[in-house]
Design a protein around this motif. Sequence first.
Motif, PDB file in Angstrom:
ATOM      1  N   TYR A 193      73.736  27.352  47.032  1.00 12.17           N
ATOM      2  CA  TYR A 193      72.439  27.272  47.721  1.00 12.17           C
ATOM      3  C   TYR A 193      72.513  26.133  48.734  1.00 12.17           C
ATOM      4  O   TYR A 193      71.942  25.064  48.533  1.00 12.17           O
ATOM      5  CB  TYR A 193      71.305  27.066  46.699  1.00 12.17           C
ATOM      6  CG  TYR A 193      71.216  28.207  45.711  1.00 12.17           C
ATOM      7  CD1 TYR A 193      70.394  29.292  45.975  1.00 12.17           C
ATOM      8  CD2 TYR A 193      71.997  28.218  44.557  1.00 12.17           C
ATOM      9  CE1 TYR A 193      70.332  30.367  45.093  1.00 12.17           C
ATOM     10  CE2 TYR A 193      71.951  29.291  43.683  1.00 12.17           C
ATOM     11  CZ  TYR A 193      71.110  30.366  43.948  1.00 12.17           C
ATOM     12  OH  TYR A 193      71.058  31.427  43.083  1.00 12.17           O
ATOM     13  N   TYR A 194      73.300  26.384  49.793  1.00  9.35           N
ATOM     14  CA  TYR A 194      73.633  25.300  50.734  1.00  9.35           C
ATOM     15  C   TYR A 194      72.421  24.763  51.477  1.00  9.35           C
ATOM     16  O   TYR A 194      72.337  23.581  51.769  1.00  9.35           O
ATOM     17  CB  TYR A 194      74.747  25.726  51.700  1.00  9.35           C
ATOM     18  CG  TYR A 194      74.472  27.030  52.406  1.00  9.35           C
ATOM     19  CD1 TYR A 194      74.990  28.224  51.917  1.00  9.35           C
ATOM     20  CD2 TYR A 194      73.694  27.060  53.547  1.00  9.35           C
ATOM     21  CE1 TYR A 194      74.747  29.429  52.556  1.00  9.35           C
ATOM     22  CE2 TYR A 194      73.446  28.259  54.194  1.00  9.35           C
ATOM     23  CZ  TYR A 194      73.973  29.434  53.688  1.00  9.35           C
ATOM     24  OH  TYR A 194      73.706  30.611  54.323  1.00  9.35           O
ATOM     25  N   ASN A 195      71.469  25.646  51.769  1.00  8.46           N
ATOM     26  CA  ASN A 195      70.265  25.183  52.467  1.00  8.46           C
ATOM     27  C   ASN A 195      69.523  24.153  51.634  1.00  8.46           C
ATOM     28  O   ASN A 195      69.113  23.106  52.111  1.00  8.46           O
ATOM     29  CB  ASN A 195      69.321  26.356  52.729  1.00  8.46           C
ATOM     30  CG  ASN A 195      69.501  26.884  54.124  1.00  8.46           C
ATOM     31  OD1 ASN A 195      69.774  26.112  55.039  1.00  8.46           O
ATOM     32  ND2 ASN A 195      69.381  28.187  54.279  1.00  8.46           N
ATOM     33  N   ASP A 196      69.388  24.511  50.367  1.00 11.07           N
ATOM     34  CA  ASP A 196      68.713  23.644  49.400  1.00 11.07           C
ATOM     35  C   ASP A 196      69.476  22.335  49.264  1.00 11.07           C
ATOM     36  O   ASP A 196      68.886  21.245  49.282  1.00 11.07           O
ATOM     37  CB  ASP A 196      68.666  24.399  48.069  1.00 11.07           C
ATOM     38  CG  ASP A 196      67.969  23.624  46.973  1.00 11.07           C
ATOM     39  OD1 ASP A 196      66.733  23.563  47.018  1.00 11.07           O
ATOM     40  OD2 ASP A 196      68.661  23.085  46.091  1.00 11.07           O
ATOM     41  N   LEU A 197      70.796  22.432  49.157  1.00 10.95           N
ATOM     42  CA  LEU A 197      71.639  21.238  48.981  1.00 10.95           C
ATOM     43  C   LEU A 197      71.512  20.304  50.185  1.00 10.95           C
ATOM     44  O   LEU A 197      71.292  19.094  50.049  1.00 10.95           O
ATOM     45  CB  LEU A 197      73.095  21.663  48.768  1.00 10.95           C
ATOM     46  CG  LEU A 197      74.088  20.574  48.353  1.00 10.95           C
ATOM     47  CD1 LEU A 197      75.223  21.169  47.525  1.00 10.95           C
ATOM     48  CD2 LEU A 197      74.670  19.789  49.508  1.00 10.95           C
ATOM     49  N   ILE A 198      71.652  20.877  51.375  1.00 14.79           N
ATOM     50  CA  ILE A 198      71.615  20.058  52.600  1.00 14.79           C
ATOM     51  C   ILE A 198      70.252  19.387  52.762  1.00 14.79           C
ATOM     52  O   ILE A 198      70.154  18.207  53.097  1.00 14.79           O
ATOM     53  CB  ILE A 198      72.001  20.922  53.826  1.00 14.79           C
ATOM     54  CG1 ILE A 198      73.510  21.235  53.759  1.00 14.79           C
ATOM     55  CG2 ILE A 198      71.645  20.236  55.139  1.00 14.79           C
ATOM     56  CD1 ILE A 198      73.993  22.263  54.740  1.00 14.79           C
ATOM     57  N   LYS A 199      69.195  20.141  52.456  1.00 17.63           N
ATOM     58  CA  LYS A 199      67.841  19.582  52.545  1.00 17.63           C
ATOM     59  C   LYS A 199      67.695  18.377  51.608  1.00 17.63           C
ATOM     60  O   LYS A 199      67.120  17.356  51.957  1.00 17.63           O
ATOM     61  CB  LYS A 199      66.806  20.655  52.163  1.00 17.63           C
ATOM     62  CG  LYS A 199      65.917  21.056  53.325  1.00 17.63           C
ATOM     63  CD  LYS A 199      64.825  21.992  52.826  1.00 17.63           C
ATOM     64  CE  LYS A 199      64.983  23.357  53.476  1.00 17.63           C
ATOM     65  NZ  LYS A 199      64.242  24.416  52.819  1.00 17.63           N
ATOM     66  N   LYS A 200      68.237  18.547  50.400  1.00 19.20           N
ATOM     67  CA  LYS A 200      68.144  17.470  49.413  1.00 19.20           C
ATOM     68  C   LYS A 200      68.910  16.233  49.861  1.00 19.20           C
ATOM     69  O   LYS A 200      68.438  15.104  49.702  1.00 19.20           O
ATOM     70  CB  LYS A 200      68.649  17.968  48.046  1.00 19.20           C
ATOM     71  CG  LYS A 200      67.628  18.838  47.338  1.00 19.20           C
ATOM     72  CD  LYS A 200      68.185  19.506  46.104  1.00 19.20           C
ATOM     73  CE  LYS A 200      67.062  20.299  45.417  1.00 19.20           C
ATOM     74  NZ  LYS A 200      67.564  21.275  44.434  1.00 19.20           N
ATOM     75  N   VAL A 201      70.080  16.437  50.443  1.00 21.02           N
ATOM     76  CA  VAL A 201      70.871  15.298  50.918  1.00 21.02           C
ATOM     77  C   VAL A 201      70.107  14.575  52.034  1.00 21.02           C
ATOM     78  O   VAL A 201      70.036  13.347  52.059  1.00 21.02           O
ATOM     79  CB  VAL A 201      72.271  15.745  51.398  1.00 21.02           C
ATOM     80  CG1 VAL A 201      73.013  14.603  52.067  1.00 21.02           C
ATOM     81  CG2 VAL A 201      73.082  16.303  50.228  1.00 21.02           C
ATOM     82  N   GLN A 202      69.524  15.353  52.930  1.00 19.14           N
ATOM     83  CA  GLN A 202      68.774  14.724  54.030  1.00 19.14           C
ATOM     84  C   GLN A 202      67.579  13.938  53.508  1.00 19.14           C
ATOM     85  O   GLN A 202      67.300  12.833  53.962  1.00 19.14           O
ATOM     86  CB  GLN A 202      68.348  15.781  55.043  1.00 19.14           C
ATOM     87  CG  GLN A 202      69.546  16.257  55.861  1.00 19.14           C
ATOM     88  CD  GLN A 202      69.189  17.289  56.909  1.00 19.14           C
ATOM     89  OE1 GLN A 202      68.175  17.976  56.781  1.00 19.14           O
ATOM     90  NE2 GLN A 202      70.038  17.427  57.912  1.00 19.14           N
ATOM     91  N   LYS A 203      66.921  14.523  52.534  1.00 19.13           N
ATOM     92  CA  LYS A 203      65.789  13.836  51.927  1.00 19.13           C
ATOM     93  C   LYS A 203      66.247  12.524  51.278  1.00 19.13           C
ATOM     94  O   LYS A 203      65.632  11.471  51.456  1.00 19.13           O
ATOM     95  CB  LYS A 203      65.169  14.727  50.856  1.00 19.13           C
ATOM     96  CG  LYS A 203      63.738  15.081  51.129  1.00 19.13           C
ATOM     97  CD  LYS A 203      63.191  15.922  50.003  1.00 19.13           C
ATOM     98  CE  LYS A 203      61.825  16.457  50.371  1.00 19.13           C
ATOM     99  NZ  LYS A 203      61.265  17.304  49.348  1.00 19.13           N
ATOM    100  N   ALA A 204      67.326  12.619  50.536  1.00 13.92           N
ATOM    101  CA  ALA A 204      67.840  11.439  49.827  1.00 13.92           C
ATOM    102  C   ALA A 204      68.237  10.347  50.821  1.00 13.92           C
ATOM    103  O   ALA A 204      67.901   9.174  50.634  1.00 13.92           O
ATOM    104  CB  ALA A 204      69.032  11.827  48.959  1.00 13.92           C
TER     105      ALA A 204
END
Lengths: 312, 393
Positions: A193-204
């Motif tokens: 779920y790369y979209n979800d993963l990338i969003k989470k990294v950006q948020k973090a």
Amino acid sequence: MPSLKELSKKKELLSGGQRLCAGCGASIIVRQVLMAAEDPLVISCATGCLEVATTIYPFSAWRTPGIHCAFENSASTLSGVEAAYRSLKRQGRLDKTIKFIAFGGDGGTYDIGLQALSGALERGHNFLYVCYDNEAYMNTGIQRSSATPEGAATTTSPVGKVIPEGKQRPRKDLTQIVVAHNSPYVAQANPAYYNDLIKKVQKALNTEGPTFINILSPCPRGWRYESSQSIQIAKLATLTGFWPLYEVENGKYRITYLPRKRRPFREWLESQGRFKHLLSEKNKGIVERLEREVEEKEKKLLALAGEAPSSV
Amino acid sequence: MGKIVGLTGDEVAAEAIRQINPDVVAAYPITPQTAIVQNFSQFVADGVVSTEMVRVESEHSAMSACIGAAAAGARAMTATSANGLALMWEICYIAASYRLPIVMPVVNRALSGPINIHCDHSDSMGARDSGWIQLYSENCQEVYDNLIQAMRIAENKEVLLPVMVTLDGFIISHAMERVEILEDEKVRQFIGKYKNPHSLLNIDNPVTWGPLDLYDYYFEHKRQQIEAMEKAGEVIQRVGKEFKEISGRSYNLMENYRLEGADLVVVAAGSTAGTVKAVVNELREEGIKAGLLKIRVFRPFPAQEISQALKNAEAVAVLDRCVSFGAQGGPIFLEVRSALFEEAKRVPVVNYIYGLGGRDIGIDEIKAVYKNLERIAQTKKIEKLVGYLGLRE
């Protein structure tokens, strides 16, 4: 958020040609994490598959500065780097904005590095810790870790005549342990779920303070499946409820992806050789218990997030 | 002008660190080092240093954070004792192999077990093969002077190695003495600015610190470390001379105390050297040709200088505040005896293990050592190669 097409045009900070296995989840995860970063990065890496395969002197696959010190101290080593950054910045000796990411496998994070991680979280360094969790000590040859799920066969929890089930203890819920540190941002992610993963990294990375993302990292050698299947297997982990995708932002839970209909937990077990023995008649009771535990876990998570359960 | 103050060894170490003003200090308290961390925390709280202080959860993380900070181009320091040093053991080797000029006071304390908080040298002596330079201090003044010099030695381009400055737990760390402190500005000029050419924070020139180094390069990298350690001896002497210019106090690899024409020589490190000096003075009054060779630099070991200084002695006794189980004697003894091997004249050398776990050593015990040396010089016979001082047997 930029589209995957746009992101794929970005210069990759982890080059190809490194020596991770075909189908290894770690390099897929690291590339997605690095892709998400908007600012310059300094990384640290615990001893493990990722480190040994990407930095064999005189070569390095990293196009961004990084340090490997030892197995158990990715978090404390990066604490020092981040402290140096703050010090030099405060003294006016540095003007760039830099973000910091520590990488560690489940061995370096759940087990031997747990103290260093806990210390760094409590001190409040401004960094993201990414655990690529492949659920065993893969670098030394598939030995059980505290992240190894109950029932998985590893070289130190093998299936035998008196121990027919493989690992006898349930896995540690590290994500919850980090939540208990009151970190401003904690999440579980999955490279399928790369979209979800990338969003989470950006948020973090855009959150002030210590943040943590636990990412399930499929391992063809250790989990015993065809190396072309890594992303399918990773996807199954979330679809069967084994690896729920959620985030905890300032204590507030949110499930970021919930399958409309949860797939039977047996499919997860059937997909990998490490669980093969569980499908025998004598381990039936264990499988039924594990199925119930997944359901219970999902219920708990839904309650924390204040959402209604999905159907099975 | 500097000033004259009354400070304990721990306080003066904290004072030296304040003047050095490191960019990062990462430390964990342990008896008898605690006062260093406490005093320095106060400096941070009062804003008199620009240091970013990392209050780590263990010594293992203290050394790890120092490595991260130093690799990021910061001047980094920590301090520890005994079990704390043992816990950071793994990382001490890594600091030396990454050639990071970290400076660390080690307040000597007996290693567990059984647990004991008092002085012996088992902690720092155990780390003698870790690749750190080791400077031993006799008193509070030397703690201060060694720490200031250590920074210069560590950061010298030909050296680039971490330095341990030792001080005897409680005996020095908690004893108040008269100490001459230099002016802040003088210290800052003396140590200068540190610039790591391969900083992690240099985004435009990305470097990878700590890659996997296998049989095709590891050996050569170790050879470079050996060379740096060899060069360190010369640099330590040079820095000692420069330090004399600003302080009036001179430092060399070792201190030869009344060694001219000395027949009977004791070799010692740390605070005990001060006690030996008192005995030497007494014996010299009585017409006995006694002398002391005080070890200051144990790593790199100044073998040539030491054999030169001892080759004309009639008998030598080496005092070790540390035991090396199963070895032929204590660590200083092994080095000194080996250094004398190339001399044409065979000098008899004996070893005394003393002061383990903080057992006191006094004038009488040291006098007994010189008595035994007298006997050896007369009879040319060594009855017991390794003895113990102040031990109930």
